[in-house]
Design an enzyme around this catalytic site. Sequence first.
Site, PDB file in Angstrom:
ATOM      1  N   SER A 146       0.847  -1.194   0.000  1.00  0.00           N
ATOM      2  CA  SER A 146       0.000   0.000   0.000  1.00  0.00           C
ATOM      3  C   SER A 146       0.882   1.242   0.000  1.00  0.00           C
ATOM      4  CB  SER A 146      -0.865   0.005   1.268  1.00  0.00           C
ATOM      5  OG  SER A 146      -1.489   1.263   1.433  1.00  0.00           O
ATOM      6  N   TYR A 159      -0.986  -0.587  10.540  1.00  0.00           N
ATOM      7  CA  TYR A 159      -1.201  -0.989   9.139  1.00  0.00           C
ATOM      8  C   TYR A 159       0.002  -0.583   8.280  1.00  0.00           C
ATOM      9  CZ  TYR A 159      -3.524  -1.136   4.518  1.00  0.00           C
ATOM     10  OH  TYR A 159      -3.869  -1.384   3.205  1.00  0.00           O
TER      11      TYR A 159
END
Length: 257
Positions: A146, A159
């Site tokens: 990501s 995350y």
Amino acid sequence: SRRWSLQGMTALVTGGTKGIGHAIVEELAELGAIVHTCARNQVELDACLLDWKAKDLCVSGSVCDVSSGPQREKLMETVNSMFHGKLNILVNNAGGITFYKPTQNYTPEDFSNVMALNLVSAFHLSQLAYPMLKASREGSLIFISSVASLFAFDIGGAYGAAKGAINQLARNLACEWAKDNIRVNSVAPGPIKTSLVEAADNAQEYLKAINSRIALGRIGEPREVSGLVAFLCMPASSYITGQTIFVDGGLTVNCFL
Ligand code: NDP
């Protein structure tokens, strides 16, 4: 030619019933791969499998929560017997963030859940797949990372830390497994139109704000990620390994006001 094809290659894509994983399953299968996928929801999986069958795509699937060690082992046993011990492609796609919290409010359980879904699962599935990737003699291992592996997003630190770790894992495995002709890369999407993004509390506001930072001025589509994933599995990309490639409409290079 074989150079731009996945004809006859075997692939496992985790989390293939929605979003980016769904697009990857279809892209790989359309290019000739034999694909197995997994998800937690049996009903949605069955609906996808029917749809793929109607489109003449060679896709099978099983229910698996990639956060669970025993379920990962079972999934890999299924894949092993289905593909006779040879796997060309593993895409560790299942992942994401299901809650938004400042880091100081994280419980130890929140932290381990984020890590289990985004890092532990990908690490362990890669280990389990290794003998099959090696046996295929032409392996491609892909992590879905990501832009949160590079940028701080307002969703808590775990995350981004998990996705950053994935990028480094790809670099390490690229070197460890090069001798087995397994290439390993990390694909890092920017904001992509999927249920993950649309389910966020402040989705509309967020999407509007982030658009102004994206060079191309819009959110991406799952198909715009799956194209790169397919390329990274083809002989045409045979000299690319250990890389983190951003698919983000220019978000990570844009400093225009
Ligand atoms: P979606 O929520 O749209 O789809 C997720 C898919 O994975 C579904 O098929 C879901 O099915 C499955 N899945 C979720 N959790 C598990 C689990 N524990 N075990 C097995 N399957 C699971 O997500 P996206 O397509 O948006 O995200 C895919 C990947 O892309 C993630 O790793 C995410 O971090 C990454 N990413 C996404 C971005 C975006 O903007 N969308 C941006 C950057 C990265 P089911 O619920 O039935 O299990």
